[in-house]
Motif scaffolding. Structure first.
Motif, PDB file in Angstrom:
ATOM      1  N   ALA A 104       0.826  -1.213   0.000  1.00 19.24           N
ATOM      2  CA  ALA A 104       0.000   0.000   0.000  1.00 19.24           C
ATOM      3  C   ALA A 104       0.856   1.258   0.000  1.00 19.24           C
ATOM      4  O   ALA A 104       0.499   2.261  -0.612  1.00 19.24           O
ATOM      5  N   ASP A 105       2.007   1.202   0.688  1.00 22.45           N
ATOM      6  CA  ASP A 105       2.846   2.389   0.846  1.00 22.45           C
ATOM      7  C   ASP A 105       4.305   1.947   0.933  1.00 22.45           C
ATOM      8  O   ASP A 105       4.650   1.174   1.835  1.00 22.45           O
ATOM      9  N   ILE A 106       5.143   2.426   0.044  1.00 22.50           N
ATOM     10  CA  ILE A 106       6.556   2.040   0.003  1.00 22.50           C
ATOM     11  C   ILE A 106       7.253   2.378   1.319  1.00 22.50           C
ATOM     12  O   ILE A 106       7.936   1.538   1.903  1.00 22.50           O
ATOM     13  N   GLU A 126      18.491  -0.091  -3.730  1.00 25.37           N
ATOM     14  CA  GLU A 126      19.087   0.083  -5.056  1.00 25.37           C
ATOM     15  C   GLU A 126      18.463   1.246  -5.802  1.00 25.37           C
ATOM     16  O   GLU A 126      19.147   1.954  -6.526  1.00 25.37           O
ATOM     17  N   PHE A 127      17.151   1.405  -5.666  1.00 25.97           N
ATOM     18  CA  PHE A 127      16.466   2.557  -6.225  1.00 25.97           C
ATOM     19  C   PHE A 127      15.108   2.682  -5.558  1.00 25.97           C
ATOM     20  O   PHE A 127      14.602   1.729  -4.977  1.00 25.97           O
ATOM     21  N   ASN A 128      14.557   3.879  -5.622  1.00 20.67           N
ATOM     22  CA  ASN A 128      13.224   4.134  -5.087  1.00 20.67           C
ATOM     23  C   ASN A 128      12.616   5.257  -5.929  1.00 20.67           C
ATOM     24  O   ASN A 128      13.057   6.388  -5.858  1.00 20.67           O
ATOM     25  N   LEU A 129      11.626   4.886  -6.745  1.00 18.07           N
ATOM     26  CA  LEU A 129      10.965   5.861  -7.606  1.00 18.07           C
ATOM     27  C   LEU A 129       9.676   6.386  -6.990  1.00 18.07           C
ATOM     28  O   LEU A 129       8.912   7.088  -7.641  1.00 18.07           O
ATOM     29  N   GLN A 167      11.574  -6.421  -5.088  1.00 15.62           N
ATOM     30  CA  GLN A 167      11.011  -5.108  -5.383  1.00 15.62           C
ATOM     31  C   GLN A 167       9.643  -5.030  -4.740  1.00 15.62           C
ATOM     32  O   GLN A 167       8.911  -6.013  -4.699  1.00 15.62           O
ATOM     33  N   ILE A 168       9.333  -3.847  -4.226  1.00 15.77           N
ATOM     34  CA  ILE A 168       7.991  -3.587  -3.717  1.00 15.77           C
ATOM     35  C   ILE A 168       7.423  -2.439  -4.538  1.00 15.77           C
ATOM     36  O   ILE A 168       8.155  -1.543  -4.964  1.00 15.77           O
ATOM     37  N   LEU A 169       6.130  -2.499  -4.819  1.00 15.30           N
ATOM     38  CA  LEU A 169       5.520  -1.456  -5.613  1.00 15.30           C
ATOM     39  C   LEU A 169       4.087  -1.224  -5.180  1.00 15.30           C
ATOM     40  O   LEU A 169       3.424  -2.117  -4.670  1.00 15.30           O
ATOM     41  N   THR A 170       3.661   0.011  -5.366  1.00 18.56           N
ATOM     42  CA  THR A 170       2.272   0.362  -5.056  1.00 18.56           C
ATOM     43  C   THR A 170       1.413   0.144  -6.289  1.00 18.56           C
ATOM     44  O   THR A 170       0.509  -0.676  -6.281  1.00 18.56           O
ATOM     45  N   ARG A 171       1.711   0.860  -7.350  1.00 21.16           N
ATOM     46  CA  ARG A 171       1.027   0.692  -8.631  1.00 21.16           C
ATOM     47  C   ARG A 171       1.971   1.180  -9.700  1.00 21.16           C
ATOM     48  O   ARG A 171       2.541   2.257  -9.582  1.00 21.16           O
ATOM     49  N   PRO A 199      -0.496  -0.676 -17.373  1.00 18.20           N
ATOM     50  CA  PRO A 199      -1.874  -0.810 -16.908  1.00 18.20           C
ATOM     51  C   PRO A 199      -2.074  -1.823 -15.775  1.00 18.20           C
ATOM     52  O   PRO A 199      -3.119  -1.815 -15.138  1.00 18.20           O
ATOM     53  N   GLU A 200      -1.094  -2.681 -15.527  1.00 17.87           N
ATOM     54  CA  GLU A 200      -1.204  -3.684 -14.467  1.00 17.87           C
ATOM     55  C   GLU A 200       0.120  -3.795 -13.741  1.00 17.87           C
ATOM     56  O   GLU A 200       1.161  -3.394 -14.263  1.00 17.87           O
ATOM     57  N   ASN A 201       0.086  -4.404 -12.564  1.00 13.33           N
ATOM     58  CA  ASN A 201       1.313  -4.664 -11.815  1.00 13.33           C
ATOM     59  C   ASN A 201       1.838  -6.052 -12.157  1.00 13.33           C
ATOM     60  O   ASN A 201       1.057  -6.999 -12.260  1.00 13.33           O
ATOM     61  N   PRO A 202       3.156  -6.195 -12.278  1.00 11.12           N
ATOM     62  CA  PRO A 202       3.720  -7.518 -12.510  1.00 11.12           C
ATOM     63  C   PRO A 202       3.864  -8.284 -11.193  1.00 11.12           C
ATOM     64  O   PRO A 202       3.860  -7.687 -10.123  1.00 11.12           O
TER      65      PRO A 202
END
Length: 117
Positions: free
Chosen positions: A13-15, A32-35, A51-55, A60-63
């Motif tokens: 939900a939140d990085i 390593e990185f945070n966008l 890797q963690i991701l919100t969206r 159009p979709e999350n992998p």
């Protein structure tokens, strides 16, 4: 396609909220990185990472995983010739990677990526 590395992509939900668990408890202390919407954390001792991701900001979709390859063009053409659904077309992203998303027959979305040299 020659696979160089596979990284799990976990939805959060939140990085920043999730970061302390993965960096502290799991010991993946190298960021390593945070966008802001995706970040990669790695263990300095073992090299294990995730890797963690919100969206995803541009697709159009999350992998569910990211698959690194050294020949993204051939991987893309092979996926197309095999009739797999391309979820996100081959694109050079603003942060420097070249990637596309393909849907596996089981429904999982895979990020196939080539990192800059």
């Amino acid at each position: 396609m020659r696979v160089k590395r596979i990284i799990a992509d976990l939805r959060v939900a939140d990085i920043e909220e999730a970061k302390s668990f993965y960096t502290g408890y799991l010991g993946l202390s190298i960021e390593e990185f945070n966008l802001g919407w995706v970040a990669r954390y790695t263990s300095p001792d073992t090299g294990a990472n995730l890797q963690i991701l919100t969206r995803d900001a541009t697709a159009p979709e999350n992998p569910v995983i990211s698959v690194s390859t050294d020949d993204i063009e051939s991987a893309y053409e092979e996926a197309r010739s095999l009739g797999y659904e391309i979820v996100h077309p081959i694109t050079t992203e603003a942060w420097g990677v070249r990637r596309f998303y393909v849907r596996a027959p089981d429904g999982n979305v895979i990020n196939v990526v080539r990192h800059r040299d």
